[in-house]
Design a protein around this motif. Structure first.
Motif, PDB file in Angstrom:
ATOM      1  N   CYS A   6       0.179   7.730   1.450  1.00  0.00           N
ATOM      2  CA  CYS A   6       1.589   7.349   1.348  1.00  0.00           C
ATOM      3  C   CYS A   6       2.404   7.921   2.503  1.00  0.00           C
ATOM      4  CB  CYS A   6       2.175   7.813   0.015  1.00  0.00           C
ATOM      5  SG  CYS A   6       1.493   6.940  -1.398  1.00  0.00           S
ATOM      6  N   GLU A   9       3.898   3.636   2.074  1.00  0.00           N
ATOM      7  CA  GLU A   9       3.771   2.940   0.786  1.00  0.00           C
ATOM      8  C   GLU A   9       4.129   3.872  -0.364  1.00  0.00           C
ATOM      9  OE1 GLU A   9       2.967  -0.189  -0.205  1.00  0.00           O
ATOM     10  OE2 GLU A   9       2.915  -0.842   1.887  1.00  0.00           O
ATOM     11  N   GLU A  10       4.518   3.276  -1.475  1.00  0.00           N
ATOM     12  CA  GLU A  10       4.804   4.033  -2.687  1.00  0.00           C
ATOM     13  C   GLU A  10       3.481   4.376  -3.386  1.00  0.00           C
ATOM     14  OE1 GLU A  10       7.760   5.132  -3.913  1.00  0.00           O
ATOM     15  OE2 GLU A  10       8.588   4.435  -2.006  1.00  0.00           O
TER      16      GLU A  10
END
Length: 82
Positions: A15, A20-21
């Motif tokens: 992440c 990105e989550e």
């Protein structure tokens, strides 16, 4: 280091590099990465954990978080990987 901690650390590293989550990463069966992200993630993991995975220069650009957790845990504990 426990497998649970390693798994969380892998997700955090992915992440941190990709932006990105965590929920998006965990939902994937395999994480697909571009070459730059792949190299960044594996150089960080190898440096922080002081292990050699052999994956930094791999031509493969996708990996399962579970498989990577198993690989790193085995490297850190000295277990043989089958």
């Amino acid at each position: 280091m426990t497998p649970t901690f390693l798994r969380q650390f892998i997700i955090y590293t992915i992440c941190n590099v990709t932006g990105e989550e965590p929920g998006n990463i965990v939902a994937l069966d395999k994480v697909e990465l571009n070459t730059r992200d792949w190299e960044q993630i594996f150089s960080r993991l190898e440096a922080i954990l002081d292990v050699h995975t052999g994956l930094l220069t791999s031509t493969e650009r996708s990996i399962s978080i579970e498989a990577l957790t198993h690989l790193l845990h085995a490297r850190l504990t000295g277990d043989i990987i089958v």
